[in-house]
Design a protein around this motif. Structure first.
Motif, PDB file in Angstrom:
ATOM      1  N   LEU A 129      -4.621  48.345 -43.355  1.00  0.00           N
ATOM      2  CA  LEU A 129      -4.359  49.092 -44.576  1.00  0.00           C
ATOM      3  C   LEU A 129      -4.480  48.195 -45.803  1.00  0.00           C
ATOM      4  N   ASP A 130      -5.061  48.734 -46.849  1.00  0.00           N
ATOM      5  CA  ASP A 130      -5.115  48.074 -48.145  1.00  0.00           C
ATOM      6  C   ASP A 130      -3.797  48.367 -48.859  1.00  0.00           C
ATOM      7  N   PRO A 131      -2.959  47.362 -49.093  1.00  0.00           N
ATOM      8  CA  PRO A 131      -1.642  47.616 -49.700  1.00  0.00           C
ATOM      9  C   PRO A 131      -1.713  48.287 -51.064  1.00  0.00           C
ATOM     10  N   SER A 132      -2.826  48.137 -51.760  1.00  0.00           N
ATOM     11  CA  SER A 132      -2.949  48.756 -53.081  1.00  0.00           C
ATOM     12  C   SER A 132      -3.229  50.256 -52.993  1.00  0.00           C
ATOM     13  N   LYS A 133      -3.590  50.733 -51.803  1.00  0.00           N
ATOM     14  CA  LYS A 133      -3.932  52.149 -51.628  1.00  0.00           C
ATOM     15  C   LYS A 133      -2.927  52.903 -50.759  1.00  0.00           C
ATOM     16  N   ALA A 134      -2.216  52.210 -49.879  1.00  0.00           N
ATOM     17  CA  ALA A 134      -1.324  52.853 -48.915  1.00  0.00           C
ATOM     18  C   ALA A 134       0.078  53.037 -49.495  1.00  0.00           C
ATOM     19  N   THR A 135       0.791  54.035 -48.978  1.00  0.00           N
ATOM     20  CA  THR A 135       2.175  54.248 -49.365  1.00  0.00           C
ATOM     21  C   THR A 135       3.080  53.308 -48.577  1.00  0.00           C
ATOM     22  N   GLU A 136       4.333  53.220 -48.999  1.00  0.00           N
ATOM     23  CA  GLU A 136       5.299  52.388 -48.284  1.00  0.00           C
ATOM     24  C   GLU A 136       5.502  52.896 -46.855  1.00  0.00           C
ATOM     25  N   GLN A 137       5.536  54.219 -46.675  1.00  0.00           N
ATOM     26  CA  GLN A 137       5.720  54.773 -45.330  1.00  0.00           C
ATOM     27  C   GLN A 137       4.528  54.439 -44.440  1.00  0.00           C
ATOM     28  N   GLU A 138       3.314  54.529 -44.974  1.00  0.00           N
ATOM     29  CA  GLU A 138       2.120  54.196 -44.189  1.00  0.00           C
ATOM     30  C   GLU A 138       2.109  52.726 -43.803  1.00  0.00           C
ATOM     31  N   LEU A 139       2.497  51.865 -44.730  1.00  0.00           N
ATOM     32  CA  LEU A 139       2.554  50.430 -44.433  1.00  0.00           C
ATOM     33  C   LEU A 139       3.625  50.132 -43.391  1.00  0.00           C
ATOM     34  N   ALA A 140       4.745  50.858 -43.483  1.00  0.00           N
ATOM     35  CA  ALA A 140       5.788  50.695 -42.462  1.00  0.00           C
ATOM     36  C   ALA A 140       5.269  51.147 -41.102  1.00  0.00           C
ATOM     37  N   GLY A 141       4.490  52.225 -41.091  1.00  0.00           N
ATOM     38  CA  GLY A 141       3.908  52.705 -39.847  1.00  0.00           C
ATOM     39  C   GLY A 141       2.939  51.703 -39.249  1.00  0.00           C
ATOM     40  N   GLU A 142       2.173  51.022 -40.106  1.00  0.00           N
ATOM     41  CA  GLU A 142       1.262  49.986 -39.606  1.00  0.00           C
ATOM     42  C   GLU A 142       2.042  48.854 -38.944  1.00  0.00           C
ATOM     43  N   ARG A 143       3.183  48.493 -39.515  1.00  0.00           N
ATOM     44  CA  ARG A 143       3.993  47.430 -38.922  1.00  0.00           C
ATOM     45  C   ARG A 143       4.527  47.847 -37.547  1.00  0.00           C
ATOM     46  N   VAL A 144       4.939  49.108 -37.432  1.00  0.00           N
ATOM     47  CA  VAL A 144       5.388  49.616 -36.128  1.00  0.00           C
ATOM     48  C   VAL A 144       4.227  49.608 -35.138  1.00  0.00           C
ATOM     49  N   PHE A 145       3.074  50.032 -35.601  1.00  0.00           N
ATOM     50  CA  PHE A 145       1.871  50.104 -34.765  1.00  0.00           C
ATOM     51  C   PHE A 145       1.507  48.737 -34.209  1.00  0.00           C
ATOM     52  N   MET A 146       1.588  47.717 -35.068  1.00  0.00           N
ATOM     53  CA  MET A 146       1.201  46.371 -34.667  1.00  0.00           C
ATOM     54  C   MET A 146       2.293  45.649 -33.880  1.00  0.00           C
ATOM     55  N   GLY A 147       3.521  46.104 -34.021  1.00  0.00           N
ATOM     56  CA  GLY A 147       4.633  45.382 -33.419  1.00  0.00           C
ATOM     57  C   GLY A 147       5.430  46.187 -32.416  1.00  0.00           C
ATOM     58  N   LYS A 148       6.570  46.680 -32.847  1.00  0.00           N
ATOM     59  CA  LYS A 148       7.528  47.320 -31.962  1.00  0.00           C
ATOM     60  C   LYS A 148       6.923  48.455 -31.141  1.00  0.00           C
TER      61      LYS A 148
END
Length: 465
Positions: free
Chosen positions: A349-368
């Motif tokens: 995700l490009d942080p300048s284009k994604a929402t906070e919820q989407e970025l949080a979802g990417e972190r879940v996707f990559m991790g937990k």
């Protein structure tokens, strides 16, 4: 009684033998080869038509018991063509007195012994398991009848899922060779009647010939000119893109050609051909290593439930490998994923284009969430491997549901998540109606114990793909 039936509860064997009725000439439950017809076509057709309402009602009862099928779209979220909303929420129903959190807190053994695995997580039967075969959604049937005067309607069954849980129709077409053009479908479903005008000047002569072949009907198990077909009139057959409409999917389904006996063959939802250029494994259960292999295999045997003997009798098509198969592959290999403007070139995700919820979802996707262990962003959100989730840890093997014996799924190919919002229903057999269902499924199967906030973020993230 066969060795296979001896290993199942007696009730399961009886159900498989007698659920359809003798006059419909069902397959023997333990057959490797499809037998020749023993009854006149008119007798079988009359019996099938008489049983059709009961067959469909039984399937609808199962779907109602398993799922909430109400229309609850995600606000302001549409599929890539912009014409169909994406459905929201978990649709799989829980057993009485159970919550998703309480279920996730139990061990697989506890869930199995207490029979608490939601029925919607179990394999989804074919609408008519003893017969099986290709079943098309009404939109595809109507379009081919209008465009080609070709009838894909079966007289024994109808498509069973509601339209809201199927892909947008017709799906847009994106080309790797012309990303600047966006959707090149002109809002049409490709057919043998319109493909040239639609694609002329956009694709090469080799690709055009491959497209023609992919749109040419050839005999198939249920749609041909023999007496054991399931179309009322003799049929020219089925084209590759009747299922993979516009190189995507219309949710048409059949039974896997790779398993026997009939009662153990699981349902296969049609997969998308988008991004085929990036895939090194083809087929849900097969390890076919090139699109050429897959194309040839489909034409030779999968069109006939994996039975090459039946194919020979009904009009097998043996495409020429160096010429026809290669051209079909050339066309398939230029089909791109839909645009994902929030992703960078490496799939992050490009942080300048994604929402906070989407970025949080990417972190879940990559991790937990452990999603990226198989769905790797750098390789189009797949890993070109097959994995066995061992779902049978959660249920007792051998139960029969609408004539399908609940057996282990075994290894299944990792499917790409690019453009995943366009591809309901989910999992190889279409047992999960929404992305929220898939999150709950993998939360349980992988034992990652996501919070509700993390689940919601993960869905928001997948919508960006």
């Amino acid at each position: 009684m066969s060795g296979f039936l001896k290993r199942l509860p007696m009730a399961a064997g009886v159900a498989m033998l007698f659920s359809v009725g003798a006059t419909a000439d069902p397959l023997p439950p333990d057959a490797t080869y499809r037998p020749l017809p023993t009854l006149p076509f008119s007798t079988v057709k009359a019996a099938d038509e008489a049983q059709k309402a009961q067959v469909l009602q039984r399937q609808q009862t199962l779907l109602t018991e398993r799922y909430d099928t109400a229309d609850h779209p995600i606000p302001n979220v549409m599929m890539s063509g912009g014409r169909k909303p994406v459905q929201a929420g978990v649709r799989v129903k829980l057993p009485a007195g159970v919550t998703w959190d309480s279920l996730a807190a139990l061990s697989p053994d506890q869930i199995r012994e207490r029979d608490l695995l939601p029925a919607g997580f179990m394999p989804l039967p074919h609408v008519k398991q003893p017969t099986g075969g290709q079943v098309f959604p009404n939109q595809q049937i109507e379009q081919m009848r209008t465009l080609e005067s070709r009838n894909l309607q079966r007289f024994d069954v109808d498509f069973d899922l509601q339209d809201r849980f199927t892909p947008e129709f017709p799906p847009p077409i994106f080309l790797t060779t012309h990303p600047e053009l966006g959707d090149v479908s002109r809002g049409q479903v490709l057919s043998i009647r319109n493909f040239y005008e639609t694609m002329n000047g956009i694709i090469t002569p080799v690709q055009m010939e491959g497209l023609r072949l992919l749109l040419t009907p050839f005999p198939q198990e249920e749609f041909n000119q023999t007496e054991d077909r399931k179309s009322a009139e003799p049929s020219m057959g089925v084209a590759c893109l009747d299922c993979h409409a516009n190189f995507h999917t219309n949710a048409a389904f059949h039974l896997t050609p790779d398993v026997r006996p009939q009662s153990a063959r699981f349902r296969l939802d049609t997969t998308s051909l988008r991004g085929l250029f990036n895939q090194q494994i083809h087929g849900s259960k097969r390890s076919l290593r090139s699109v050429e292999d897959f194309t040839e295999f489909e034409q030779r045997t999968a069109y006939f439930n994996g039975d090459h003997v039946s194919a020979t009798r009904k009009g097998v098509n043996l495409p020429d490998r160096p010429n026809q198969v290669a051209m079909m592959a050339q066309m398939q290999n230029i089909i791109d994923f839909p645009p994902a403007p929030k992703l960078d070139p490496m799939g992050r995700l490009d942080p300048s284009k994604a929402t906070e919820q989407e970025l949080a979802g990417e972190r879940v996707f990559m991790g937990k969430g452990r999603c990226a262990e198989c769905h790797t962003p750098q390789t189009a959100f797949m890993d070109n491997n097959m994995h066995d989730l061992k779902l049978e840890r959660f249920y007792k093997i051998g139960k029969t549901v609408n004539d399908l014996v609940m057996l282990p799924d075994g290894p299944i190919k990792t499917f790409t998540l690019r453009g995943i919002k366009d591809s309901p229903p989910y999992l190889h057999d279409g047992r999960l109606m929404t992305l929220a269902d898939t999150v709950e499924f993998f939360n349980l199967v992988l034992g990652v114990k996501l919070t509700q906030e993390e689940k919601d973020a993960l869905v928001a993230y997948m919508l960006t793909l």
